[in-house]
Design an enzyme around this catalytic site. Structure first.
Site, PDB file in Angstrom:
ATOM      1  N   ARG A   1      -0.621  -3.016  -3.128  1.00  0.00           N
ATOM      2  CA  ARG A   1       0.815  -2.036  -3.094  1.00  0.00           C
ATOM      3  C   ARG A   1       0.787  -1.521  -4.585  1.00  0.00           C
ATOM      4  NH1 ARG A   1       5.068  -5.910  -1.222  1.00  0.00           N
ATOM      5  NH2 ARG A   1       6.520  -4.299  -1.198  1.00  0.00           N
TER       6      ARG A   1
ATOM      7  N   ARG B   1       6.578   8.809  -1.309  1.00  0.00           N
ATOM      8  CA  ARG B   1       5.769   7.884  -2.065  1.00  0.00           C
ATOM      9  C   ARG B   1       4.288   8.798  -2.259  1.00  0.00           C
ATOM     10  NH1 ARG B   1       7.894   2.818  -0.088  1.00  0.00           N
ATOM     11  NH2 ARG B   1       6.830   1.015  -0.865  1.00  0.00           N
TER      12      ARG B   1
ATOM     13  N   ARG C   1      10.098 -13.522  -3.276  1.00  0.00           N
ATOM     14  CA  ARG C   1      11.418 -12.947  -2.370  1.00  0.00           C
ATOM     15  C   ARG C   1      11.241 -13.550  -0.923  1.00  0.00           C
ATOM     16  NH1 ARG C   1      11.706  -6.622  -2.152  1.00  0.00           N
ATOM     17  NH2 ARG C   1       9.475  -6.808  -1.326  1.00  0.00           N
TER      18      ARG C   1
ATOM     19  N   LYS D   1      14.588  -1.279  -5.450  1.00  0.00           N
ATOM     20  CA  LYS D   1      15.229  -0.147  -5.000  1.00  0.00           C
ATOM     21  C   LYS D   1      16.315  -0.550  -3.714  1.00  0.00           C
ATOM     22  CE  LYS D   1      10.962   1.373  -3.807  1.00  0.00           C
ATOM     23  NZ  LYS D   1      10.126   0.613  -4.528  1.00  0.00           N
TER      24      LYS D   1
ATOM     25  N   ARG E   1       8.412 -11.679   3.838  1.00  0.00           N
ATOM     26  CA  ARG E   1       7.777 -10.477   4.438  1.00  0.00           C
ATOM     27  C   ARG E   1       6.446 -10.761   4.255  1.00  0.00           C
ATOM     28  NH1 ARG E   1      10.117  -5.093   1.525  1.00  0.00           N
ATOM     29  NH2 ARG E   1       7.916  -4.611   1.560  1.00  0.00           N
TER      30      ARG E   1
HETATM   31  P1  AMP Z   1       8.839  -0.978   1.167  1.00  0.00           P
HETATM   32  O1  AMP Z   1       9.797  -1.831   2.124  1.00  0.00           O
HETATM   33  O2  AMP Z   1       9.527   0.126   0.513  1.00  0.00           O
HETATM   34  O3  AMP Z   1       8.257  -1.893   0.194  1.00  0.00           O
HETATM   35  O4  AMP Z   1       7.473  -0.419   2.225  1.00  0.00           O
HETATM   36  C1  AMP Z   1       6.819  -1.537   2.718  1.00  0.00           C
HETATM   37  C2  AMP Z   1       5.429  -0.911   3.390  1.00  0.00           C
HETATM   38  O5  AMP Z   1       6.056   0.361   4.164  1.00  0.00           O
HETATM   39  C3  AMP Z   1       4.782  -0.081   2.168  1.00  0.00           C
HETATM   40  O6  AMP Z   1       3.785  -0.978   1.590  1.00  0.00           O
HETATM   41  C4  AMP Z   1       4.056   1.018   3.134  1.00  0.00           C
HETATM   42  O7  AMP Z   1       2.970   0.258   3.692  1.00  0.00           O
HETATM   43  C5  AMP Z   1       5.175   1.497   4.089  1.00  0.00           C
HETATM   44  N1  AMP Z   1       5.836   2.545   3.577  1.00  0.00           N
HETATM   45  C6  AMP Z   1       7.046   2.485   3.250  1.00  0.00           C
HETATM   46  N2  AMP Z   1       7.705   3.870   2.672  1.00  0.00           N
HETATM   47  C7  AMP Z   1       6.623   4.399   2.873  1.00  0.00           C
HETATM   48  C8  AMP Z   1       6.448   5.767   2.596  1.00  0.00           C
HETATM   49  N3  AMP Z   1       7.277   6.758   2.043  1.00  0.00           N
HETATM   50  N4  AMP Z   1       5.027   6.314   2.786  1.00  0.00           N
HETATM   51  C9  AMP Z   1       4.160   5.527   3.181  1.00  0.00           C
HETATM   52  N5  AMP Z   1       4.127   4.314   3.552  1.00  0.00           N
HETATM   53  C10 AMP Z   1       5.453   3.813   3.482  1.00  0.00           C
END
Ligand code: AMP
Length: 238
Positions: free
Chosen positions: A192, A108, A148, A33, A181
């Site tokens: 996740r 989400r 990654r 994404k 990360r």
């Molecule tokens: P990402 O970088 O999009 O994979 O997000 C990393 C982490 O941030 C996720 O595993 C969640 O813990 C948190 N996170 C990101 N976006 C959201 C969202 N829209 N709602 C809730 N938690 C989020």
């Protein structure tokens, strides 16, 4: 001309023709994404809004949001809707979102989707939301996530298996030591994915049911996927 080149050219053509409006990139962790959002920023000139990046910035700055989010993110769970909605609301007030924006990793949950739909509907001049889901199979995702590595300076994303830097652990562009990360481990990946299946899959179904929805195969070259997204958005905006 190869279909790859044609696809890239089609992506570029879209630049001047389509007012994209609000675009949501949906998909499991690791489908690309963030990578696709950055491609679409180049094509459309609208901003990427990544809730993961916004949350990580809050964690790094030690804000009150960051303090709540830090451990939740380390466990691979979702941060409460109210905190994330508030962060997105603030970002959407910026004037650079007038012609559209690419939401990467938001909504989400169905609660976040309802909040966003309501907010967009309340803006009379806004185009409706279009959601694009990027699909990649589970084993491929596991490899992508666990391999990654990011450059902390220029944010270039590498993968130790499929897209390694020239010198192991070092960014080709900046020469900085690459970082992983904290949530890119197999254990956290499984949590996740569980959160994705339980809470985010219904969001995909929600936008599919509304008919403002497209799916693209995420297991192809970056430019081809981007061109597929642009073509889908153009079709849905007609
Ligand atoms: P990402 O970088 O999009 O994979 O997000 C990393 C982490 O941030 C996720 O595993 C969640 O813990 C948190 N996170 C990101 N976006 C959201 C969202 N829209 N709602 C809730 N938690 C989020």
């Amino acid at each position: 001309m190869s279909s790859f080149v044609r696809a890239l050219e089609r992506g570029r053509e879209m630049e001047s023709k389509t007012v994209p409006g609000p675009i949501l990139l949906l998909g499991a962790p690791g489908v690309g994404k963030g990578t696709q959002a950055r491609e679409l920023v180049k094509i459309w000139g609208i901003p990427q809004i990544s809730t993961g990046d916004l949350l990580r910035a809050n964690v790094a700055r030690g804000t009150s949001v960051g303090k709540v989010a830090k451990e939740i993110m380390q466990r691979g769970e979702l941060v409460p809707d109210s905190l994330v909605d508030e962060m997105v609301a603030l970002r959407l007030q910026q004037p650079d979102t007038a012609n559209g924006y690419i939401l990467d990793g938001f909504p989400r949950t169905l609660g976040q989707a309802d909040w966003l739909d309501g907010r967009v509907a309340a803006k009379p001049d806004s185009l409706p939301v279009i959601a694009v889901s990027i699909n990649v199979d589970y084993n491929q995702l596991l490899r992508r996530i666990c391999g990654r590595r990011n450059c902390p300076v220029c944010q270039t994303i590498y993968n130790v298996y499929v897209n390694p830097p020239k010198q192991p652990g070092i960014c080709d562009v900046e020469g900085a030591a690459l970082v992983q990360r904290a949530d890119d481990t197999e254990e956290v990946f499984k949590e996740r994915m569980r959160a994705y299946g339980a809470l985010t899959k219904p969001v995909v179904d929600h936008y599919r049911d509304l008919g403002r929805f497209a799916e693209v195969d995420g297991d192809r070259p970056i430019g081809v996927i981007a061109a597929g997204i642009v073509a889908a958005v153009e079709r849905l905006r007609q």
